[in-house]
Enzyme design. Structure first.
Site, PDB file in Angstrom:
ATOM      1  N   SER A 113      45.961  -1.551 -11.989  1.00 29.54           N
ATOM      2  CA  SER A 113      45.002  -1.454 -10.643  1.00 29.54           C
ATOM      3  C   SER A 113      45.570  -0.070  -9.656  1.00 29.54           C
ATOM      4  O   SER A 113      44.651   0.502  -9.082  1.00 29.54           O
ATOM      5  CB  SER A 113      44.984  -2.493  -9.880  1.00 29.54           C
ATOM      6  OG  SER A 113      46.285  -2.771  -9.286  1.00 29.54           O
ATOM      7  N   THR A 155      46.226  -6.846  -9.370  1.00 25.36           N
ATOM      8  CA  THR A 155      46.458  -7.384  -8.272  1.00 25.36           C
ATOM      9  C   THR A 155      46.937  -6.405  -7.033  1.00 25.36           C
ATOM     10  O   THR A 155      46.785  -6.708  -6.060  1.00 25.36           O
ATOM     11  CB  THR A 155      47.495  -8.589  -8.076  1.00 25.36           C
ATOM     12  OG1 THR A 155      48.652  -8.273  -8.632  1.00 25.36           O
ATOM     13  CG2 THR A 155      46.618  -9.743  -8.914  1.00 25.36           C
ATOM     14  N   THR A 184      46.881  -7.249 -14.801  1.00 25.65           N
ATOM     15  CA  THR A 184      47.882  -8.069 -15.333  1.00 25.65           C
ATOM     16  C   THR A 184      46.986  -9.476 -16.268  1.00 25.65           C
ATOM     17  O   THR A 184      47.336  -9.878 -17.349  1.00 25.65           O
ATOM     18  CB  THR A 184      48.751  -8.897 -14.540  1.00 25.65           C
ATOM     19  OG1 THR A 184      49.479  -7.947 -13.852  1.00 25.65           O
ATOM     20  CG2 THR A 184      49.929  -9.908 -14.829  1.00 25.65           C
TER      21      THR A 184
HETATM   22  N1  ASP Z   1      50.337  -4.063 -12.539  1.00 23.20           N
HETATM   23  C1  ASP Z   1      49.318  -4.804 -11.967  1.00 23.20           C
HETATM   24  C2  ASP Z   1      48.233  -4.151 -11.625  1.00 23.20           C
HETATM   25  O1  ASP Z   1      47.129  -3.880 -12.392  1.00 23.20           O
HETATM   26  C3  ASP Z   1      49.761  -5.982 -11.036  1.00 23.20           C
HETATM   27  C4  ASP Z   1      48.466  -7.049 -11.459  1.00 23.20           C
HETATM   28  O2  ASP Z   1      47.651  -6.937 -12.055  1.00 23.20           O
HETATM   29  O3  ASP Z   1      49.018  -8.112 -10.996  1.00 23.20           O
HETATM   30  O4  ASP Z   1      48.049  -4.127 -10.458  1.00 23.20           O
END
Ligand code: ASP
Length: 345
Positions: free
Chosen positions: A82, A115, A35
């Site tokens: 992620s 995250t 994100t």
């Molecule tokens: N969809 C995102 C990830 O790559 C969520 C984030 O980065 O907060 O996990």
């Protein structure tokens, strides 16, 4: 007199800013996406965006303030959400970080990450980085283009922490929402709120505030320079999966994983039906680790669990127990040795 003339010469040859910035620590940004590197079509719809649209150069160019804290350059590892992080990415990241941190001129490193699985990558690095220099994993809960976005301040604070002498020897850290956590204890706790990362039971290591980087604790579990794991020559890692326990949970996923040839299974809690399947798994040499689904608290190494041939995960959640078991299996399949590893890391 001669040295005064030399100094004057230096001052006219280089602008003052350049002299000041040359004295700042060198921090390399290793980017993987998430994100923090996302763009949304509408600034106010902060939950609607696409991962991986912001390049590492855009991140740095957008934040001229970074120059006040460090000399920042970057290395792009990936640009994915992620859940898309693979073993190949993890190994590339650990090897890239180790190569950078081994250079005498490097000060520290920052890793951008989605995250969702950030705690898994951070813990993997905590176990495989061979340096005392600060490594800070950073993410964001809102897109880089959103109103009230959290990414820019998180990134500035991550670079400040990676450049801080106080951060040396603290293991791999995770920074969001001004709070510095140890990779060993941190977990994502909420789907959308900016205060999502917590270190349940033990609390954070410190805070990145505007006056200073304030630390209050240091992790006591083995990490980085005291870790026995070495991924420098590895191209892959053993397959380990997770099975969830709940009322009337079927043993079918467990049996299917054993049939698929996994090397280890993490049990996130238990169920009556697991009994026969776990005996079958153990008879086939699959290593089983008993973790839990509650998100905090220890699984005790009691006779009831250990007596059945299961290794206990202490207070590692299932996804982190998986990271540790994969690395443990690169060294041994001996249950006693693996239990020692779970007790120490
Ligand atoms: N969809 C995102 C990830 O790559 C969520 C984030 O980065 O907060 O996990």
């Amino acid at each position: 007199m001669r040295s005064l003339r030399f100094l004057l010469c230096l001052l006219c040859a280089a602008p003052l800013g350049a002299l000041a910035s040359a004295a700042l620590p060198k921090v390399r940004l290793f980017t993987t996406g998430g994100t923090i590197q996302s763009k949304g079509a509408h600034r106010e719809k902060i939950a609607e965006y696409n991962d991986g649209r912001v390049t590492p150069k855009e991140l740095i160019d957008d934040l001229p303030e970074l120059k006040d804290f460090a000399q920042v350059d970057f290395e792009e590892i990936a640009n994915v959400g992620s859940p898309g992080i693979t073993t190949e990415h993890l190994l590339k990241l650990a090897k890239g970080l180790n190569a950078w941190l081994a250079l005498p001129e490097s000060g520290g490193a920052v890793v951008t990450h989605g995250t969702g699985t950030l705690e898994e990558t951070a813990y993997f690095l905590q176990l495989t980085i061979k340096s005392d220099k600060p490594v800070v994993v950073v993410g964001a809960m809102r897109p880089w283009t959103g109103i009230s976005r959290d990414g820019p301040l998180n990134l500035i604070n991550a670079v400040r922490t990676a450049a801080a002498p106080e951060a040396v020897g603290k293991g791999v850290m995770v920074l969001l929402n001004d709070t510095i956590h140890s990779a060993r204890f941190v977990t994502k706790n909420n789907t959308y709120r900016v205060e999502t990362f917590v270190s349940r039971e033990v609390g954070p290591l410190g805070y990145a505030d505007s006056d200073r980087i304030a630390f209050y604790r240091s992790p006591l579990t083995r990490h980085t320079t005291r870790s026995e794991f070495d991924v420098s020559k590895l191209e892959t890692l053993p397959a380990v999966d997770i099975v969830y326990g709940y009322q009337e949970a079927s043993a079918a996923p467990l049996e299917a994983l054993v049939a698929a040839g996994v090397k280890g299974i993490i049990l996130a809690d238990s169920a009556p039906s697991f009994g026969r399947a776990t005996s079958l798994a153990l008879s086939k040499g699959v290593v089983l680790v008993q973790s839990d689904r509650k998100g905090s608290g220890r699984v005790l190494n009691s006779e009831r669990v250990a007596g059945r041939g299961l290794i206990t995960a202490d207070n590692l959640n299932a996804q982190k127990a998986r990271v540790l078991l994969r690395l443990a299996l690169t060294k041994t399949t001996d249950a006693k040795e693996i239990q020692r590893i779970f007790n120490e890391y």
